[in-house]
Motif scaffolding. Structure first.
Motif, PDB file in Angstrom:
ATOM      1  N   THR A 188     -36.912  16.765 -14.749  1.00 40.20           N
ATOM      2  CA  THR A 188     -35.778  16.146 -14.054  1.00 40.20           C
ATOM      3  C   THR A 188     -34.721  17.225 -13.824  1.00 40.20           C
ATOM      4  O   THR A 188     -34.320  17.908 -14.779  1.00 40.20           O
ATOM      5  N   PRO A 189     -34.249  17.373 -12.576  1.00 40.89           N
ATOM      6  CA  PRO A 189     -33.205  18.372 -12.334  1.00 40.89           C
ATOM      7  C   PRO A 189     -31.914  18.009 -13.072  1.00 40.89           C
ATOM      8  O   PRO A 189     -31.587  16.840 -13.206  1.00 40.89           O
ATOM      9  N   VAL A 190     -31.224  19.018 -13.584  1.00 40.29           N
ATOM     10  CA  VAL A 190     -29.945  18.794 -14.266  1.00 40.29           C
ATOM     11  C   VAL A 190     -28.850  19.297 -13.326  1.00 40.29           C
ATOM     12  O   VAL A 190     -28.959  20.410 -12.803  1.00 40.29           O
ATOM     13  N   PRO A 191     -27.822  18.485 -13.081  1.00 41.39           N
ATOM     14  CA  PRO A 191     -26.763  18.940 -12.161  1.00 41.39           C
ATOM     15  C   PRO A 191     -26.034  20.176 -12.703  1.00 41.39           C
ATOM     16  O   PRO A 191     -25.905  20.339 -13.918  1.00 41.39           O
ATOM     17  N   GLN A 192     -25.569  21.027 -11.792  1.00 38.21           N
ATOM     18  CA  GLN A 192     -24.849  22.239 -12.179  1.00 38.21           C
ATOM     19  C   GLN A 192     -23.510  21.877 -12.821  1.00 38.21           C
ATOM     20  O   GLN A 192     -22.788  21.025 -12.306  1.00 38.21           O
ATOM     21  N   GLY A 193     -23.189  22.541 -13.925  1.00 37.55           N
ATOM     22  CA  GLY A 193     -21.876  22.360 -14.542  1.00 37.55           C
ATOM     23  C   GLY A 193     -20.888  23.359 -13.951  1.00 37.55           C
ATOM     24  O   GLY A 193     -21.284  24.252 -13.193  1.00 37.55           O
ATOM     25  N   ASP A 206     -24.221  32.471  -3.951  1.00 37.25           N
ATOM     26  CA  ASP A 206     -23.260  31.856  -4.881  1.00 37.25           C
ATOM     27  C   ASP A 206     -22.676  32.873  -5.848  1.00 37.25           C
ATOM     28  O   ASP A 206     -22.120  32.493  -6.874  1.00 37.25           O
ATOM     29  N   LYS A 253     -31.499  27.608 -11.866  1.00 40.45           N
ATOM     30  CA  LYS A 253     -31.867  26.235 -11.497  1.00 40.45           C
ATOM     31  C   LYS A 253     -32.221  25.528 -12.787  1.00 40.45           C
ATOM     32  O   LYS A 253     -33.011  26.048 -13.575  1.00 40.45           O
ATOM     33  N   ARG A 254     -31.673  24.333 -13.024  1.00 39.95           N
ATOM     34  CA  ARG A 254     -31.809  23.704 -14.335  1.00 39.95           C
ATOM     35  C   ARG A 254     -32.673  22.441 -14.296  1.00 39.95           C
ATOM     36  O   ARG A 254     -32.566  21.638 -13.371  1.00 39.95           O
ATOM     37  N   ASP A 269     -21.799  27.068 -14.587  1.00 42.31           N
ATOM     38  CA  ASP A 269     -23.193  27.483 -14.443  1.00 42.31           C
ATOM     39  C   ASP A 269     -23.346  28.633 -13.475  1.00 42.31           C
ATOM     40  O   ASP A 269     -22.662  28.695 -12.457  1.00 42.31           O
ATOM     41  N   GLU A 322     -32.998  22.194 -22.504  1.00 41.23           N
ATOM     42  CA  GLU A 322     -33.156  22.305 -21.045  1.00 41.23           C
ATOM     43  C   GLU A 322     -33.899  23.576 -20.678  1.00 41.23           C
ATOM     44  O   GLU A 322     -33.965  24.510 -21.474  1.00 41.23           O
TER      45      GLU A 322
END
Ligand code: SAM
Ligand code: SF4
Length: 327
Positions: free
Chosen positions: A220-225, A256, A232-233, A228, A242
């Motif tokens: 499951t992708p983890v949203p960027q904090g 970025d 890609k998480r 970060d 993670e």
């Protein structure tokens, strides 16, 4: 706000506080004969603090200490405590090989260090020694345990994935996240100054790594904090930790890019793979005013390249060793 010519917000300074190291990782340093920066050329903590204060007033809000091995430099705990009092610095982090972490973790936490990244390329004792040329696997593992115990969170484990050397451990590293609250990050092997000869055939790309990890369970992708970087998480189903993937070579993360680097001898570098350096030591040591230092910061930002040249015919290895840039 500091913006570069490509409208990227620059708010992150990585500081290599020493080029010395207690390991000799093959991809980073030669076993012997490495030219080190003379002691008197290395910025003092006072000089670095002044620079960070000036830069923080302009918009730098994240600082990472690296090296060489930052924990071998004397006085680091006190230095971190002074850095943590600069109110504009909202994120203060450290990258370490973990060898001295068991001794330091508690004091670093107390000094105000927020987060920690630990480099570890093998979970096998023998192979660890083969890669780092030192016999310190247990010390590093105990360092990781101590960092968990004193409550660092997140703790990121950085693994440089290399074909034929440690690629059979991709799954074992990912499985760590099933039982420990670690962020395991795979980093593509990059060409660097004094490491062993880099060959494209040693590269294990992020898509290749992903293919392998996907077999362990649903990702499951983890949203960027907010803090970060280019990783890609993902999280494997039922994992408490993670996974992160950093494709320095296979997918340009330059769009970025938010960072500048400071070398131990006081040069600002605009990109990991560019030898463009802007000297600040001269100003620091010869009565330069804060506005002169600010001017250098703005020059460095203006000179940031749009992208790194790996994968193009213009690419050449950078002249400085990774240990004097900080990775
Ligand atoms: N000594 C500390 C450590 O190893 O974490 C900090 C400095 S080290 C230069 C910072 C990071 O750069 C480490 O995670 C290391 O694995 C990475 N690194 C060094 N040479 C590299 C290379 N050729 N390719 C990819 N990563 C590299
Ligand atoms: Fe030292 Fe870090 Fe380079 Fe390994 S990667 S030799 S630990 S500076």
């Amino acid at each position: 706000m500091l913006l570069d010519p490509f409208k990227r917000k620059i708010n992150y300074l990585r500081i290599s506080i020493t080029d010395r190291c207690n390991l000799r990782c093959r991809y980073c340093m030669p076993e012997e004969g490495l030219q080190i920066i003379p002691h008197e050329e290395i910025l003092s903590y006072e000089e670095i603090l002044r620079l960070v204060r000036v830069f923080a007033a302009e918009g730098i809000s994240k600082v990472r200490l690296t090296g060489g091995e930052p924990l071998v430099r004397k006085g680091i705990v006190h230095f971190i405590s002074s850095l943590s009092q600069i109110k504009e610095i909202k994120d203060l982090t450290l990258t370490t090989n973990g060898v001295l972490l068991k001794e330091f973790a508690h004091d670093l936490k107390k000094a105000g260090l927020k987060r920690i990244n630990i480099s570890l390329d093998s979970l096998k004792k023998e192979r660890f020694s083969q890669i780092t040329r030192k016999d310190d696997f247990e010390r590093v593992w105990e360092g990781i345990e101590e960092a968990l115990r004193v409550g660092f969170s997140p703790i990121k484990i950085n693994m440089v994935a290399m074909k034929g050397l440690n690629d059979d451990e991709i799954e074992s590293f990912a499985e760590l996240t099933l039982r420990l609250p670690l962020v395991v990050r795979y980093i593509e092997y990059m060409p660097s100054g004094n490491g062993e000869e880099w060959r494209g055939s040693d590269l294990l790309t992020v898509p290749q790594i992903m293919n392998r990890i996907e077999k362990l369970g649903k990702l499951t992708p983890v949203p960027q904090g907010p803090w970060d970087g280019p990783a890609k998480r993902f999280r494997i189903e039922r994992a408490i930790g993670e996974i992160g993937l950093i494709g320095a070579i296979s997918n340009h993360f330059c769009d970025d890019c938010n960072r500048l680097r400071l070398t131990p001898d006081g040069k600002i570098r605009t990109c990991l793979f560019s030898d463009e350096e802007i000297d600040v030591k001269e100003l620091l040591r010869n009565g330069g005013a804060d506005h002169d230092l600010k001017e250098k910061l703005l020059i460095a930002i203006k000179k940031k390249p749009e992208r790194h040249p790996i994968n193009t015919h213009q690419f050449k290895k950078c002249q400085r060793n990774m240990s004097a840039i900080g990775g």
